[in-house]
Design a protein around this motif. Structure first.
Motif, short mmCIF file in Angstrom:
data_model
loop_
_atom_site.label_atom_id
_atom_site.label_comp_id
_atom_site.label_asym_id
_atom_site.label_seq_id
_atom_site.Cartn_x
_atom_site.Cartn_y
_atom_site.Cartn_z
N HIS A 188 60.00 43.55 55.39
CA HIS A 188 59.28 44.65 54.76
C HIS A 188 59.18 44.43 53.25
O HIS A 188 60.04 43.77 52.65
CB HIS A 188 59.94 46.00 55.07
N ASP A 208 57.42 46.73 49.66
CA ASP A 208 56.79 47.98 49.21
C ASP A 208 57.00 49.09 50.22
O ASP A 208 56.10 49.90 50.50
CB ASP A 208 55.28 47.77 48.99
N ASP A 209 58.19 49.11 50.84
CA ASP A 209 58.56 50.14 51.82
C ASP A 209 57.69 50.11 53.08
O ASP A 209 57.63 51.09 53.83
CB ASP A 209 58.49 51.54 51.19
N SER A 210 57.00 48.98 53.30
CA SER A 210 56.16 48.87 54.50
C SER A 210 56.67 47.72 55.37
O SER A 210 56.93 46.61 54.86
CB SER A 210 54.70 48.60 54.11
#
Length: 639
Positions: free
Chosen positions: A47, A49-51
């Motif tokens: 992951h 950028d928090d994605s």
């Protein structure tokens, strides 16, 4: 299985024996390497950028696994995330070993001290536009100095803790291991590791022992391996021609007393130099050491024990930065393919060829495989079937396949583009003499290089040996070569072969090749920086060569001081001797190490840090020393 292996199977082996090491990285492909003690199923989550961009159990297409022992499996992970990773993103990864009951054990839980402060998972930066590159070569565990790879750990730690910019990647340009120069305590640890992991035994043809596992029971197993290495009798006519008075014409290292021989020894070496995991199970002992070697053994043991203390930091660093590698001679053996005569002596002798081949198998599995897995897929498909549950099948045929492989070189898809050269297996052999050094690359390889460079605005070129060396040292090598002793002085430089020298210099002169070059090199065990341009031409390419060596090795200090001084006197800016060199049409500026008013050579183990702008128009060079200093190479007036 040997009796020792049966004993060790009662010990709980670590699940991860070496790694993880982050290998090839770009915004659409990610690659990881590790060695496990079981044929593990692996889950990977990524992951940024928090994605989440990947969260799957790896399929056979994503996880390649090669069994090298009863309890040793080399793993290469190559995955393509579902979305493109933006340039400069920090990617966090959770690599887990999946147990038969479905339980997942995260690698940062299995491997102590893998994380930096403030981290919950290991991570790395994906950089298309690179600015900061770490580079170095020559890491000899028993050299009495600190390990320069700890500097990599320090740089990453500072970046993560302070939320700053960390180096984009690490390039190791040769001699990541010393197969031909091994300390007695390290060989003792290798012996124990082979038994501990049940690393494959092999039959040896033409050797003093018939099985590789019997090497350590032989009276010459420690510190006397020149008596076990291939002798000269089968190649006596070649030996008299080009090795003169050398005792051991085939394996020419002066430090070959513990030269590795078997494939198991090579794999054990990689596990021990890149990871701390197996060391707690090792108890170095001198039971097999003859009295005359005990003093050396005890001295080496102190250095090896200090080397082991910093391995957790080395392992942590390699798990947090993309790492690219290329071989030089000591990854296989000293003087590897140096002359046409050397090649004839080695490849016509079955035992000598096996020793060289075993080291090359180890390089492929532990270094070369992760540089560009797609390009080496045909090699993997061809060679993987040789690794069976009972050992390596058709061992000599496997070695033949590796010796015929011609794509060890590769490019890294960054801006500027990085081109990594193979200067060991594509040699321009001398047709006139068995004793003359071969060119580091032949005409076909150099022509391919020329095509790779055309129309690039700038290129970072990685060459194990400096293209522009110290002129006086090259003169000494040329004199020894004239008298047929190229092997005595390791006459491995780009100017030693007329054809190779002419073509590589013409590449720099070609108007279609990049206007800006950065050359990263190592090999020589000292560091220096040159700025090079063409005389008598207005639009000359800007060439900056940065040599960083060694990571854990160095040149004899007193000798280097004299060579540096004599070189400045004989080949100063106005010396007429410059016109007798092949580089007479090139102007070279020496950058001095910071704080030096005269000297140009730096003798300090560590790692190089190079900073470049978009088109390599401005290039800064620094040596991060293993003792904690940061020494910048400053520009001086042109010669």
């Amino acid at each position: 299985m040997s009796p020792e292996t049966t004993e060790y199977t009662q010990i709980n082996l670590p699940d991860v024996l070496a790694g993880p090491i982050v290998r090839q990285v770009h915004n659409q492909t990610l690659c990881f390497w590790l060695i496990t003690s079981k044929p593990a199923a692996i889950h990977l989550a990524l992951h940024f950028d928090d994605s989440a961009i990947f969260d799957e159990d790896l399929s056979p297409a994503q996880l390649s696994q090669v069994k090298v022992g009863s309890h040793a499996y080399v793993n290469l992970i190559q995955i393509k995330p579902k979305s493109t990773i933006r340039d400069g993103a920090r990617v966090h990864y959770n690599l887990s070993l999946v147990q038969p009951d479905g339980q997942r054990n995260s690698i940062h839980e299995l491997c102590a001290d893998l994380l930096y402060p403030k981290q919950s998972h290991p991570s790395f930066i994906v950089s298309k536009h690179i600015q900061n590159v770490l580079h170095g070569s020559c890491r000899k565990p028993h050299h009495d100095s600190q390990d320069g790879l700890v500097c990599v750990d320090s740089e990453i730690n500072a970046a993560i803790v302070n939320q700053g910019k960390q180096p984009d990647l690490l390039i190791m340009s040769g001699d990541q291991v010393y197969v031909d120069d091994v300390a007695g305590p390290m060989l003792n640890a290798i012996e124990q590791t082979i038994s501990l992991l049940g690393l494959f035994n092999e039959a040896l043809q033409g050797a003093a022992v018939s099985q590789s596992h019997d090497l350590y029971q032989h009276s010459n197993g420690y510190y006397e391996r020149p008596d076990l290495l291939p002798d000269t009798s089968a190649n006596e006519h070649i030996a008299k021609t080009f090795f003169a008075k050398k005792k051991k014409p085939i394996f020419t290292s002066v430090n070959a007393n513990n030269h590795l021989i078997s494939f198991a020894e090579v794999i054990a070496m990689y596990i021990l130099v890149w990871s701390p995991e197996v060391w707690p199970l090792i108890k170095i002992n001198s039971q097999s050491i003859k009295p005359q070697h005990l003093e050396q053994f005890n001295q080496e043991q102190k250095v090896i024990e200090a080397f082991c203390q910093t391995l957790p930091k080395v392992r942590r660093a390699l798990a947090h930065i993309p790492v690219y590698m290329i071989f030089d001679d000591h990854d296989v053996t000293d003087d590897w393919n140096l002359t046409r005569g050397w090649e004839q002596a080695v490849y016509q002798d079955a035992f000598a060829k096996r020793i060289v081949g075993n080291a090359l198998i180890g390089y492929w599995l532990c270094q070369g495989w992760g540089n560009n897995p797609e390009a080496t897929e045909p090699l993997y498909s061809s060679c993987a079937p040789h690794f069976t549950a009972n050992g390596i099948a058709e061992h000599d045929q496997l070695i033949d396949k590796l010796l015929k492989w011609e794509t060890w070189h590769y490019c890294i898809d960054t801006m500027p583009k990085i081109v990594v050269l193979d200067t060991r297996t594509q040699r321009w052999r001398s047709e006139s003499s068995l004793t003359k050094p071969s060119g580091l690359m032949d005409w076909e390889a150099l022509s391919e290089l020329q095509q790779e460079l055309i129309d690039e605005p700038s290129v970072i070129l990685v060459s194990a040996a400096p293209i522009f060396g110290v002129k006086f040292i090259e003169t000494i090598q040329r004199v020894f070569t004239f008298f047929g002793h190229a092997l005595t002085v390791d006459a491995e430089n780009w100017m030693a072969h007329k054809g190779t020298a002419s073509v590589i210099l013409n590449i720099f002169r070609n108007r279609k090749t990049p206007p800006n070059f950065v050359i990263l090199s190592g090999d020589v065990h000292y560091s220096f920086v040159y700025d090079v341009s063409l005389r008598f031409r207005q639009n000359s390419p800007n060439i900056t060569q940065i040599t960083s060596s060694g990571i854990k090795n160095q040149f004899p200090p007193t000798l280097l001081n004299w060579l540096d001084k004599i070189n400045r006197v004989l080949y100063g800016p106005y010396s007429p001797l410059n016109w007798f060199t092949k580089r007479r049409n090139m102007r070279i500026r020496h950058r001095r190490p910071e704080g030096q008013t005269v000297r140009t050579l730096l003798n300090a183990p560590g790692i190089g840090l190079v900073t470049v702008d978009k088109h390599c128009e401005n290039v800064a060079a620094m040596q991060l020393t293993a003792d904690g200093e940061k020494i910048t190479f400053t520009v001086r007036d042109p010669e």
